[in-house]
Design a protein around this motif. Sequence first.
Motif, short mmCIF file in Angstrom:
data_model
loop_
_atom_site.label_atom_id
_atom_site.label_comp_id
_atom_site.label_asym_id
_atom_site.label_seq_id
_atom_site.Cartn_x
_atom_site.Cartn_y
_atom_site.Cartn_z
N ARG B 17 0.85 -1.19 0.00
CA ARG B 17 0.00 0.00 0.00
C ARG B 17 0.89 1.24 0.00
NH1 ARG B 17 -1.12 0.33 6.26
NH2 ARG B 17 0.87 1.28 6.75
N SER B 18 0.27 2.35 -0.32
CA SER B 18 1.06 3.57 -0.32
C SER B 18 1.26 4.00 1.12
CB SER B 18 0.34 4.65 -1.11
OG SER B 18 -0.90 4.92 -0.49
N PRO B 19 2.47 4.40 1.49
CA PRO B 19 2.68 4.85 2.85
C PRO B 19 2.21 6.28 3.03
CG PRO B 19 4.73 4.93 1.65
CD PRO B 19 3.68 4.47 0.70
N GLY B 20 1.43 6.79 2.07
CA GLY B 20 1.00 8.18 2.13
C GLY B 20 -0.01 8.43 3.22
N ARG B 193 -6.51 4.09 -0.35
CA ARG B 193 -5.88 2.79 -0.37
C ARG B 193 -5.62 2.30 -1.79
NH1 ARG B 193 -5.41 -1.62 3.11
NH2 ARG B 193 -5.97 -3.59 2.14
N ARG B 199 -2.47 8.29 -5.40
CA ARG B 199 -1.02 8.06 -5.49
C ARG B 199 -0.36 9.17 -6.27
NH1 ARG B 199 0.56 1.82 -5.07
NH2 ARG B 199 -1.14 1.32 -3.69
N CYS B 202 0.08 12.02 -4.05
CA CYS B 202 1.21 11.82 -3.13
C CYS B 202 2.54 12.04 -3.84
CB CYS B 202 1.19 10.42 -2.54
SG CYS B 202 -0.14 10.15 -1.37
N PHE B 203 2.64 11.51 -5.07
CA PHE B 203 3.88 11.69 -5.84
C PHE B 203 4.16 13.17 -6.06
CE2 PHE B 203 3.02 7.35 -7.92
CZ PHE B 203 3.84 6.71 -7.01
#
Lengths: 497, 327
Positions: B17-20, B193, B199, B202-203
């Motif tokens: 999963r993304s740690p965001g 999620r 994502r 977040c990037f």
Amino acid sequence: MSAETPPILALSGVSKTYGAVRALSGVSFAVGRGEVHAILGENGAGKSTTLKIINGEVDPDQGEVRLSGRLTSTAERAQGDIAMVHQELAVFPNMTVAENIFVGRMPRRGGRIDFARMRARAAELLELFGLQIDPGTILGQLTPGQQQIVEILRAVESDASLLILDEPTSGLNNLEAETLMVLIRRLRASGHTILYVSHRLHEVLAIADHVTVLRDGQFIETLAAAGLCEDDLIRRMVGRNLEPAATTASATLSDAPLALKIEGLTMPGAFTDMALELRRGEILGVFGLEGSGAEDFSQAIFGIVPPVSGRMELLGKPVTDLSPAGLMRRGMAWLHPNRKEAGLYMERSIADNIAAPVLKQLSRFGMVNRRATKARAQEDIRRFAIRVPGPEGLPKQLSGGNQQKVALSACLASQPEVIVLNEPTRGVDVGAKAEMHDAARREAAAGRAVLVFSSDLPELLRLTQRILVMRSRRLAGEVQGTAMTEESVMALAAGNR
Amino acid sequence: MTMTDTRPAPQDSKPARSPGFGANILPLAVITLAIFAFLALTRENFATAQNLNSILFGVSIDFLAIVGFTYVMVMREIDLSVGSVFALTGTLTGALLVSGWGFWPAAGLALAVAAFIGFVNGFLVVRFNINSLMLTIGTMLLVRGLANVLANGLGGQTYPREFRQLARTNIFDIRLTVILMVVLVLLAWAFQRRSALFRRMCFIGENVKSATVHGIRVGRIRILAFMASAMTAGLAGIFTASRITSADVRMGLGLEFVMVTAAIIGGASLYGGKGDLRGSALGLLLLALVLNGMIMYDVEPVFQQFVIGFLLIVTVAFDTVMNRRRG
């Protein structure tokens, strides 16, 4: 251990462990007074740790460090007679060159800074090393290379007897690197001792008196540089032979279809009337010294800073949407020249990093398939031999070479047909360098077109079949085949005509 | 040690999963519960159905406004105009209703105005690379001026009855906004999620240059986020106007600072790259409990601003220290 003059620096049995990682184990070597001593090793071999221990930034777990025969503590060394120039610039871009040289040590007169004397002394230093820079110039206006030299002058001015230079040329172009070599020779002549770390082996051979090789945190050998060749050093650094230098035959390429065609590309102030033709299966190099416009040109063809006029054809069709997103959709990819600046997300997993450019392919109805993301990361970790605990690892935990491999994996994730690599091996060790080159050759062999912008000329000579040379923000010429030598390229780039 | 087998190795036990997001939900929930328990045990007026309902109702309305705001922060931008947009949208809806418009056209137009303000914010940030902190302070003042003109024009006039009823709409005895909050939290959970868009955000927040080089349409997503921020603030403003029943120049004053504090408490960062709407909701709840607790302990209401300021400084300092540590 001669009784008369102990070496200026001697390490014996120095070890350092970070958590579970053994960075150094039992390293011992000595540096003689007044010599240029190079430390070589792949990324992760322990060079940085060694330098930090010598400079008093890191406390060793075991072993001793002697300066001129005297046992010293870490704190003493931090205070003492050692000046170190780190790989990253540590300058004040809004202050003058003179102020940057004299940071923290400005000459005073009656409680005030004596600007006149500071300027005069700075001018003297600059003059001494043949730099034609006015000490009153604001530092930010200089090229990164010139800034680096100013930073080195700061260390010189501190009058330390031992000067440590960590990768001083990684940000310099070849001319500036040459200037630095001259500077180092003069420093040696005036009695300074210099500890020098660089990945550029030809520089090391040109400048060093002795070379100490580290591998996997262990001392391998200290040898006299005279009479050595690059292959001797590489063998000791990696413990094996690398990269047959032979270039792939380029005879049949002229029949291959055009992958990228550029005509009359112009961006006022950056470059004028640039053109190139890149065919499938070809690795084409672009070389230019700093200020030649090569960097701007590279950014322009990926639409990061769009050009003002000109034509671009990608895979036979004119480019209409000249933006990174538009070009990527059409089959292009671009590796950023500086992985610390762009190309990676240091705080996010390797899997996420590699998925970033291809989220769309990995998603359905806007939702990411995490299993596929992970599988792809695992495949790339294998394919590029990335040394990492798993797809959940973070790039910031990796060495420079492995970070660069992650950046390359992400760049190639979209299976681009036209691949633009900028400085693909800047600051990576010889092993990772060879693997990056192999990857580029693999892509070309699979029928993709590869365009390489690099300031590392030997790299271009080894990797490419043809080199375009830029000078004064224009195309200066092209060399290929047997005419492709360091001399011929530099003649075009530096304009010895 | 491959991930395909049913019992993955321990260090790989986390899914890809993304740690965001998701880092501090549990401790945050524990702290919130602890404050709740403390107040319930020490103040008998606290744990009454009426008081708890009123806290939850207030939080559920503010929550609507923090939806877009949180995602703007994920992208390493900030939208300090939310409080003003909140006030303008609510007051404008009321004013239109007072002058005889129907509810839907009035709310629709007011939200369109909010969207336009968000678009302008986003466009200026993208096109001219203006620092969003300073830019949205400007928009905040400008929009606040417009809202005040409207509110003064209404001169304390009460909104029509139907509009006043809106915020009090119940479904199965539960406030509409509370239901909305629960639904949105569930959607946010899935969004954070699983979605590609989150994502990308977040990037962009972590490294905008990398995102650009990776072909992410940074400008487009940024503008959309600012529009979402203004529109969710506007939606909350409409409910609030209905709740307070008449125009008020103090509406939404200082809301942006409550939002920043709550969002950072909830896992967002001024340094971008992360944020969690569930955490933001908990952050709002925590702040509401603290403020309510102060009332329960008869602390002067003027002291509330002091506490919000204090918490803002503490969270921002904490955020900065944590960011330095990870850097």
